[in-house]
Enzyme design. Structure first.
Site, PDB file in Angstrom:
ATOM      1  N   TYR A  34       0.811  -1.233   0.000  1.00  0.00           N
ATOM      2  CA  TYR A  34       0.000   0.000   0.000  1.00  0.00           C
ATOM      3  C   TYR A  34       0.837   1.274   0.000  1.00  0.00           C
ATOM      4  O   TYR A  34       2.030   1.246   0.106  1.00  0.00           O
ATOM      5  CB  TYR A  34      -1.093  -0.024   1.058  1.00  0.00           C
ATOM      6  CG  TYR A  34      -0.766  -0.122   2.532  1.00  0.00           C
ATOM      7  CD1 TYR A  34       0.478   0.128   3.061  1.00  0.00           C
ATOM      8  CD2 TYR A  34      -1.807  -0.448   3.414  1.00  0.00           C
ATOM      9  CE1 TYR A  34       0.688   0.052   4.430  1.00  0.00           C
ATOM     10  CE2 TYR A  34      -1.603  -0.515   4.783  1.00  0.00           C
ATOM     11  CZ  TYR A  34      -0.347  -0.261   5.279  1.00  0.00           C
ATOM     12  OH  TYR A  34      -0.152  -0.328   6.616  1.00  0.00           O
ATOM     13  N   GLU A  35       0.164   2.380  -0.226  1.00  0.00           N
ATOM     14  CA  GLU A  35       0.823   3.688  -0.440  1.00  0.00           C
ATOM     15  C   GLU A  35       1.807   3.649  -1.600  1.00  0.00           C
ATOM     16  O   GLU A  35       2.894   4.225  -1.524  1.00  0.00           O
ATOM     17  CB  GLU A  35       1.555   4.161   0.825  1.00  0.00           C
ATOM     18  CG  GLU A  35       0.668   4.591   1.948  1.00  0.00           C
ATOM     19  CD  GLU A  35      -0.343   5.631   1.523  1.00  0.00           C
ATOM     20  OE1 GLU A  35      -1.504   5.479   1.872  1.00  0.00           O
ATOM     21  OE2 GLU A  35       0.029   6.574   0.798  1.00  0.00           O
ATOM     22  N   GLY A  36       1.400   2.980  -2.680  1.00  0.00           N
ATOM     23  CA  GLY A  36       2.310   2.815  -3.820  1.00  0.00           C
ATOM     24  C   GLY A  36       3.151   1.583  -3.600  1.00  0.00           C
ATOM     25  O   GLY A  36       4.000   1.563  -2.700  1.00  0.00           O
TER      26      GLY A  36
END
Lengths: 539, 539
Positions: free
Chosen positions: A409-411
Site C-alpha cells: 500500500y501507499e504505492g
C-alpha cells in the site's frame, strides 16, 4: 515477554541523524510518554485486534473490546498533536519526532496505529491545501484525534493507476458537491473510536479531463457539521491476511444522491494534494517496517534467550548461544537499525526547505526498503521460534502477516522503484542523485561500502540515460542497492558516535549485508529484453 | 483460474535429470492421472481446508467436508502405491516419480498432501527396519493409504534436540511395550480419513542411555489389530498460521497406562530408523517448496494477464506488460524451475547405491533451499496481486501462509545448513563435496556460474578445516551459495535440451540470480566472533 519501546535507541538516532535542537528533557518526556501508552495500553490489545478484529454491524464498524479506551488515552494524552502546527492546535514538533512516537505505537499494535497515521495524512493535505475556513473547522479536531481521517483513492479498476478512477463530484450550486462512487481498501474507513471521520476523496468534476489531470480532492465528513449523517455507507470489511485491527472498508459514497462534500484546493488539484498526503504517508509506511522489525526482533531475542535446546560446552544451552540463531538475531538487529536509520533520516528532512531534493530521493528508499526489511525481519523472527513460530498464540506469526501489506500500500514497492529511476534520478537534472552519492562517498569508510557507493553511481548514471523499459527493468535491484548504501552510510555515522554494541552491529551490516547488495549489480544492469524473452502467455 | 498440473514440465525434467528407463506411456499415464485427481478433486478443497480446517470433537478429529471423498479417490486410484515395493503391495516406481505425483497433489492442496507424505515416511521406516511380520501386517495398508502414518518425535522440551525426549516404553513381558508420553506438532496425528493410523513413536526404554543413543522406535496403532482402541488421546489441534487442512495435533500416549506399542528394529536403533524416515521426508518437504512455488506462479501469472492497470504504448495494458511485474514473474518462474531441478535431481538419487554420497550432500540443499524458494515465490505472488494479494479470498495469501512452515519442520533450515557444513562436507573424507564440485565445473558454461562454482569450492574447502563455530556461522550463506550453484548447473543441463522459453528462463537465472549468490561469499567466510560481539542479553 512484552514490547519495550527502544527509547534510548530512538533518542540516539534522533540526536545523530536529525539534529533537532529540541530540549533534551522535552524529547525524553515525549519518547517515554509514548512508550508508556504503547506498552501499557496499546500492546495488550494487539492480539485481540488480530483474533477478533472489527465487526460490521447495522450501526457501522465496531472495534474490538478495549480499543475505544486505548484510543481515548491517545487523544487525552495529546499524542495526536505532536507534529501539528501550533496554529492548528498542535505542538509543532518536527515530523521525525512524531515518527518516533508512531514507531512506538505501531510496534505495540501496528494495525491500530494506522488510524493516527492516516489522520496525519489528512492533516497534511488540509494544512497545505485547505481554505482557512476548512483548516479552522477540521484541523483542531484532527490534531487531537477527536476525529480521524481517511484517504479514498482506490477503486476496483483504479489501484496503482489512480488516473483511472471514476468517482464523480457534481456541483450543488451552493459551493458544495454531490459525491458518488465506490472506494475500496479504505483503512479505518469506519469505526467507533470517534464521533466523526473526515474522508478525503478523489473524484472527477463534470467534464473533467481524463487521467490524473482531471482529478480533484474533496472533503466528505461522515457526519455533517449540522449533525446529520452524510450519505456514506460501509459496504463491507475485507478479510485480510493481517493487520486485522485496522478495518479495511469498501465505502459507497452517495448511493442516495445525498453525499455532500467540499472541494479542497483548486479543481483538478487532486493529484497535487494527494501527493502531499502521500509523500509523508510513504515515509510513515516505511516507518511501519521499522515498527514490525523492532517488535519482531525483541520477541525473537527474548525467546532465544529462554528456549533451551541442544548443548554447548557440555551443558544444555539457550538457543541464543547457537551460531546460526545468533546469525539470525544479528541480522534482525542490523536490518532493524538500517530501516530506522533510513526512515528517521528521511523524516528529518521533512519541512527543511534546503533538503527538498534529498527528501524526494530518500522517500522511495525509505518506503520500499524499510518495508522489505520489516518483512525479512518478521520472517526471521518466525524462524528463530522454530515450530512455535508457526503457532498463532506465539505472536511471531502476526508480525509476519501484518507486515506483508506494507510493500503494497501507499504505492507498491515496484511503484517506488519506478519513481526512483524515473522522477528521482533525474531530479534537478540529476543533481539530487549526485549530491547523495557525494555525501555517501565523502563519509563512507568500510571497503565494501565504498565499493557499493561506486556501484550505485555507476548504475545510476547508466539508468539516467537508459531506455525507459531498461530503466524500469533494473529499478528494483537498483533501489535495493541504493537503499543498502544509504543505510550503511547512516549506520557508519551512528557507529562513529556509538558504543561497542552499535559498532558490532554496524560491522556485521558492512561486512555481510553490504556485499549482498553488490551481488545485485548484474540485475540492475540487465536489459529489459531479458524479461520479455517469454511471451505473456508463457509465464 | 484453477491450478493446472505442469505435466509436460515434470515429464521433461524427469527425462533429463532422472534417466528412469520407464515406458514413456506409463509415465505419462501416471503424471496425467495425478493431474486429473489433483485438479478435479483436491484443488477445489484447498480453500475450505484453509477457512474451516479440521475440528477436534469428542470422537477425535473431523476433516472438513469433502476431504473423506477426495482421500478415497486417492486410495482407490492407487496413488499411494506408486513408490512402494511390489513385494509390499506397491507399484515399485522410483521415488522421484512418486515425488512428481506428490508435487501435483501438493500444489493443488498442500496441507492435504501432507497425509500421503507422512505415510511415505512410515512406509520407508517399516520397509527398512520392520520385522517381516510388521511389514506383512502394516505395509500393504499403508501402501494403499487405507491407513495413514505419522511421525512422533517432538516433545515440548525436545524439538531440534531430539535426544532430549522423555517418552517412555516399558516392556509388558509379551514382547510389546507400554508407551507413555506427550508428543507435539504431530501432523495428521488424528483424522477421519481412514479407520486406522499407524503412529511411529520415538521413546526411551528403562535404563536407556541419555541423549540420542538411548532412543528406540515404536509402532503404535490408533486401533489395535484386535479392533480395540489404543490409549492415544488427541489433546488439541494447534492454531497455525497456515497449512490448516493438516491437523497438527498434541497426542497423549498412555495416559491410562494402556498404550501398547511394538519395537521397530533393535532397541536403541531409534535414531537410525528415524533418519531413514527423515532423509526422504526432507526431500519431500523440499518438494513442498516446489509445490507452492508452482501454484503461486500459476496464480500470479494468470492474474497479471487479466488485471488491466496503467498504460503502455498508448493504451490500457494488462500488468503483465509492465517491466517490474515481468521481473517478478520471471523470477518466480526461474526460482520454481530451480527448486524443481534441485529436488527432482535429489529424489532421483534415492535407491541408487552408487549415488549415496550425492544423495546425502544434496538432501540439505533440496530441503532448505527449495523451501526458501517456495517462500520467496509465494511472497512475490502476493506482490504481483497488489492489494488483492492481501485479501484472503484471492488465495495468494494462503500460499504464503502455508509455505512458511516448510523451512521449519523436518529439521529447520538452520539444521540443514549445520548438516551440510558438518557431516556432509566431510563425507567420504570430502570426496562427496569434491565430486559435486567437479561435476558442476565440468559442465558449467555461464561465466557467473563458473565463478560461483569456484567460490563454492573455495568456501567449502575453507569450512572443511575451520573451527566448528566458524563453520556453523557460515553455514547458511554457504548452503545458499551451493544450492544456487547446483540449481544453475542443473538448469543449464535442462536448457541444453530445451526450447527457447526454457533457455530464456535459464538465462535470467544465470545472469541475475547466480550473481546474487556470489554476494554471499563475504558472509560465508566471516568468523563466528562477529556474531558473538554482542552478548546474548544485548540483542
Amino acid at each position: 515477554m512484552t514490547y519495550a519501546a527502544p527509547v534510548a535507541e530512538q533518542r540516539f538516532v534522533l540526536d545523530q541523524l536529525a539534529g533537532l535542537g529540541i530540549e533534551p528533557d522535552m524529547l525524553d518526556a515525549v519518547l517515554e510518554g509514548a512508550a508508556q501508552l504503547a506498552e501499557g495500553e496499546w500492546a495488550p490489545l494487539a492480539r485481540i485486534g488480530d483474533t477478533q478484529g472489527p465487526r460490521l454491524t447495522d450501526d457501522g464498524v465496531r472495534m474490538p473490546a478495549g480499543y475505544r479506551e486505548a484510543y481515548r488515552a491517545y487523544v487525552e494524552g495529546g499524542w495526536g498533536t505532536i507534529g501539528v502546527e501550533e496554529a492548528h492546535g498542535g505542538q509543532g514538533l518536527p515530523f521525525v519526532v512524531q515518527a518516533a512516537v508512531l514507531e512506538t505505537l505501531g510496534s505495540a499494535n501496528m494495525g491500530f496505529a494506522l488510524a493516527p497515521i492516516l489522520t496525519v495524512g489528512a492533516i497534511e493535505a488540509l494544512s497545505h491545501h485547505g481554505s482557512p475556513e476548512q483548516q479552522a473547522t477540521y484541523l483542531p479536531r484532527l490534531a487531537t484525534g477527536e476525529w480521524t481521517g481517511t484517504m479514498n483513492l482506490t477503486e476496483p479498476q483504479a489501484g496503482s493507476d489512480v488516473g483511472a478512477l471514476r468517482a464523480t463530484a457534481t456541483p450543488r450550486g451552493d459551493g458544495t458537491y454531490t459525491i458518488r462512487g465506490t472506494k475500496i481498501f479504505i483503512s479505518f474507513g469506519d469505526h467507533d473510536l470517534t464521533d466523526n471521520i473526515v474522508h478525503l476523496v478523489l473524484a472527477r468534476t463534470p467534464d473533467a479531463p481524463v487521467g490524473t489531470r482531471g482529478i480533484s480532492l474533496f472533503l466528505v465528513p461522515k457526519v455533517r457539521l449540522d449533525g446529520t449523517p452524510n450519505d456514506v455507507r460501509v459496504v463491507s470489511i475485507e478479510h485480510k491476511m493481517g493487520l486485522h485491527a485496522s478495518p479495511t472498508c469498501v465505502l459507497a459514497f452517495g448511493e442516495e444522491g445525498e453525499c455532500v462534500g467540499e472541494l479542497i484546493g483548486p479543481e483538478f488539484g487532486g493529484m497535487r494534494a494527494m501527493f502531499t498526503m502521500m509523500n509523508n504517508a510513504r515515509l510513515n509506511v516505511g516507518l511501519q517496517g521499522v515498527q514490525v522489525a523492532e517488535a519482531a526482533t525483541q520477541k525473537a531475542a527474548a525467546f532465544a534467550r529462554e528456549r533451551v535446546q541442544g548443548a554447548r560446552e557440555g551443558g544444555p544451552s539457550a538457543i541464543v548461544a547457537h551460531p546460526d540463531v545468533r546469525r539470525m538475531l544479528m541480522r534482525m538487529r542490523a536490518q532493524t537499525a538500517a530501516a530506522r536509520a533510513l526512515v528517521y533520516y528521511s523524516c528529518a528532512q521533512v519541512g527543511r526547505a534546503e533538503a527538498r531534493d534529498r527528501l524526494e530521493i530518500m522517500t522511495p528508499l525509505a518506503k520500499a526498503h524499510a518495508t522489505d526489511l520489516g518483512n525479512e525481519v518478521a520472517s526471521l523472527g518466525i524462524q528463530v521460534h522454530g515450530g512455535m513460530g508457526f503457532i498463532e498464540e506465539t505472536g511471531a506469526a502476526q508480525f509476519f502477516r501484518d507486515a506483508r501489506i506494507t510493500p503494497i500500500y501507499e504505492g507498491t514497492n515496484g511503484i517506488q522503484a519506478a519513481d526512483l529511476v524515473g522522477r528521482k534520478l533525474s531530479l534537478s537534472n540529476g543533481a539530487a542523485f549526485a549530491a547523495l552519492i557525494d555525501d555517501m562517498r565523502r563519509e563512507a569508510e568500510a571497503v565494501p561500502l565504498v565499493a557499493l557507493v561506486d556501484a550505485c553511481e555507476r548504475v545510476g548514471r547508466r539508468l539516467q540515460t537508459a531506455d525507459a523499459d531498461d530503466r524500469l527493468a533494473a529499478s528494483y535491484p537498483f533501489l535495493t542497492m541504493l537503499s543498502v548504501a544509504a543505510s550503511g552510510w547512516l549506520l557508519e555515522r551512528l557507529a562513529r558516535a556509538g558504543d561497542g554494541n552499535r559498532r558490532a552491529v554496524t560491522a556485521f551490516y558492512l561486512d555481510q549485508i553490504v556485499p549482498e547488495a553488490l551481488g545485485l549489480e548484474a540485475a540492475a544492469t540487465a536489459p529489459a529484453s531479458q524479461l520479455y524473452a517469454l511471451s505473456a502467455e508463457d509465464f
